[in-house]
Scaffold this motif. Sequence first.
Motif, PDB file in Angstrom:
ATOM      1  N   HIS A 207      20.712  14.208  19.014  1.00 11.93           N
ATOM      2  CA  HIS A 207      21.935  13.651  18.270  1.00 11.93           C
ATOM      3  C   HIS A 207      22.008  12.339  17.986  1.00 11.93           C
ATOM      4  CE1 HIS A 207      23.014  17.899  19.443  1.00 11.93           C
ATOM      5  NE2 HIS A 207      23.634  17.826  18.414  1.00 11.93           N
ATOM      6  N   GLY A 208      22.669  11.959  17.000  1.00 12.69           N
ATOM      7  CA  GLY A 208      23.266  10.561  16.485  1.00 12.69           C
ATOM      8  C   GLY A 208      21.809   9.814  16.762  1.00 12.69           C
ATOM      9  N   PRO A 209      21.676   8.629  17.331  1.00 11.46           N
ATOM     10  CA  PRO A 209      20.971   7.449  17.648  1.00 11.46           C
ATOM     11  C   PRO A 209      19.577   8.205  18.286  1.00 11.46           C
ATOM     12  CG  PRO A 209      22.637   6.903  19.066  1.00 11.46           C
ATOM     13  CD  PRO A 209      22.855   7.918  18.277  1.00 11.46           C
ATOM     14  N   ARG A 210      19.698   9.441  19.034  1.00  8.87           N
ATOM     15  CA  ARG A 210      18.548  10.274  19.831  1.00  8.87           C
ATOM     16  C   ARG A 210      17.891  11.202  18.755  1.00  8.87           C
ATOM     17  NH1 ARG A 210      20.866  11.627  25.569  1.00  8.87           N
ATOM     18  NH2 ARG A 210      18.792  11.673  26.042  1.00  8.87           N
ATOM     19  N   ARG A 211      18.422  11.225  17.625  1.00 14.51           N
ATOM     20  CA  ARG A 211      17.683  12.068  16.628  1.00 14.51           C
ATOM     21  C   ARG A 211      16.225  11.936  16.508  1.00 14.51           C
ATOM     22  NH1 ARG A 211      21.839  10.742  13.380  1.00 14.51           N
ATOM     23  NH2 ARG A 211      20.782   9.502  12.114  1.00 14.51           N
ATOM     24  N   HIS A 212      15.102  13.006  16.222  1.00 17.39           N
ATOM     25  CA  HIS A 212      13.722  13.121  16.115  1.00 17.39           C
ATOM     26  C   HIS A 212      13.624  13.701  14.953  1.00 17.39           C
ATOM     27  CE1 HIS A 212       9.445  12.189  17.152  1.00 17.39           C
ATOM     28  NE2 HIS A 212       9.330  13.300  16.841  1.00 17.39           N
ATOM     29  N   LYS A 213      12.774  13.278  13.989  1.00 15.17           N
ATOM     30  CA  LYS A 213      12.596  14.311  12.668  1.00 15.17           C
ATOM     31  C   LYS A 213      11.668  15.309  13.207  1.00 15.17           C
ATOM     32  CE  LYS A 213      10.748  13.756   8.102  1.00 15.17           C
ATOM     33  NZ  LYS A 213       9.966  12.832   7.096  1.00 15.17           N
TER      34      LYS A 213
END
Length: 392
Positions: A207-213
């Motif tokens: 989530h947020g800055p921890r997202r991975h495409k």
Amino acid sequence: MSAPENTNGRGRRLARPADVTTPFVRARQFLTSRPGDHDGLPVARPTIAVAREVFQDELVLLGFRMFLPVGDVHAIDEANREIGAALEYYAHHGWLDEPEGFFTSPPAPTDVTFQPVRIRGQALDRIGFDSGYEPRPGEPGRERWLSYTEDSREHALVMRHREPRPWVICVHGALMGRGSVDLRLFRARHLHQDLGLNVVLPVLPLHGPRRHKGAAFPGTDVLDDVHATAQAVWDIRRLIAWIRSQEPESAIGLNSMSLGGYIASLVASVEDGLTCAVLGVPVANLIEVLGLHGGLREGDPRHDMLTLAEPLGRMLSPLSMSSRVPMAGRFIYGGLADRLVHPRDQVMRLWEHWDRPEIVWYPGAHTGFFRARPVHDFIDDALRQSGLVAAS
């Protein structure tokens, strides 16, 4: 090879006409329904305001179904093999029967960074530290999970008083993890200034800055959901350890919503010494919810895949463990017209498993909890009754 029927050629389903009209149909059905017996639940009155919330819930579900990966037979077979290997791995360690052992206790972080920021006019700190979570060697899905490098660092917003105060950790729901949204939905300024608490808002995996495409939590990759759940519990326990290293005598409580309610209920099942846990519209079994909302027709191979994964859902369910939070510190709220987290199958089962603590039902859908004044009052009262907030 041509694209599967009803897909866009990239393994994603296209919306069928019936899918697109579903939110309108369901909202109209609710508005024209006659309240009846709901297995002991209070009745959700079919008002226009609640029907609007039902419509919003159904839009969220439509989005989930539209972008649910179809996958070819080989992809489904590979997923089934991975789930089968996971079942063998966890059964070998005894965690399917005793899931507490799956959740290991982490050390406090020592590399915490601080960055002063201002969001929505509020001065606060953005902190970060290396998560340190890794699936165990040999655990299915390990290498894929470790390739999500953006997820390897925990981020959180902190609103802290100068003198020692009790702490409340606010665990967000799916599609959140964004500072301005989380601060508003948790009424963080109120918790900090009016109730006098130190407030922490951690970001859940992916989530947020921890997202991975290409990855999501929750998502249809079952082992990713397993590791995301394990890491979320690990990260919050690591945050608790950091708080205790700063202020050993300060009380700590959990305040959560939706997916965060699921994670908070797991933390409350494995972490000692918490003063309270407030679970908002909580998921009780993630695999069950994924199966319910997938809109999968009879014969769809993904249906069989989720059936195969049911023991993993039970292993990762708070229904398979006992809460370690004192009875006086357990609180739950749910929506009577919730279309995302079923009030009977999810919320009420968890309430019963937690020995029926104080609960409030608001007359709205899942997306309406943040507008419900009874919920706001309930949370404030819960934090006071538990002793996290000093009685005025």
